[in-house]
Write an enzyme that holds these catalytic residues in place. Sequence first.
Site, PDB file in Angstrom:
ATOM      1  N   SER A  39       0.839  -1.265   0.000  1.00 14.68           N
ATOM      2  CA  SER A  39       0.009  -0.109   0.002  1.00 14.68           C
ATOM      3  C   SER A  39       0.831   1.159   0.024  1.00 14.68           C
ATOM      4  O   SER A  39       0.440   2.278  -0.276  1.00 14.68           O
ATOM      5  CB  SER A  39      -1.048   0.126   1.171  1.00 14.68           C
ATOM      6  OG  SER A  39      -0.081   0.088   2.326  1.00 14.68           O
ATOM      7  N   LYS A  83       0.707   4.286   6.724  1.00 11.61           N
ATOM      8  CA  LYS A  83       0.099   5.188   5.750  1.00 11.61           C
ATOM      9  C   LYS A  83       0.697   6.584   5.851  1.00 11.61           C
ATOM     10  O   LYS A  83       1.381   6.880   6.724  1.00 11.61           O
ATOM     11  CB  LYS A  83      -1.408   5.460   5.706  1.00 11.61           C
ATOM     12  CG  LYS A  83      -2.088   3.840   5.687  1.00 11.61           C
ATOM     13  CD  LYS A  83      -2.197   3.394   4.343  1.00 11.61           C
ATOM     14  CE  LYS A  83      -3.040   2.245   4.641  1.00 11.61           C
ATOM     15  NZ  LYS A  83      -2.820   1.156   3.393  1.00 11.61           N
TER      16      LYS A  83
END
Length: 177
Positions: A39, A83
């Site tokens: 990700s 993230k």
Amino acid sequence: MEPVKRFLKTWMPSLVIALVCSLLIRTYVVEAMVVPTGSMIPTIQIKDRVVVEKLLPMTNLRHGDKIVFYPPVEEEAGKRYVKRLIGLPGDTIQIKEGVLYRNEERVEEPYIKEPMSYDFGPIQVPDKQYFFLGDNRNQSYDAHLWATPFVDEEDLIGKVILTLPTHLIFGNGEESR
């Protein structure tokens, strides 16, 4: 039996102190973690190691920081995500025609893999909450897909301060067996 007692008497206090210090440092100060997903590609590759500084009360979080946190996703309970911090409390976030806007200003993001293939928002980040997206935006399970797109302040674990690429650790991207 006497040499064993002498050994324990000599070394046990040092070993116990070292163990306690190690646990305290890992729990409250800094910890190394392995990234299991793509990700954050191209910034962080699958199986790269990251060093996470956990002293958040003494850390100034900024847009663009890479943060480790527990996501607000019930089926992912207990898992840790890494993230990029996109929205701080009070920010308005919008993704339109593949471009990120923060507080109605276009955000340049040289770190993303490719422009976003979706629109999102506008949405305002509540007090004591944060908004995160992966750098591999079109393949990242992140805030734009979660039912609740915000991460509570108490679910933040720490800030990535160092990335150790797998290929540097194991050479040519292969892990030791």
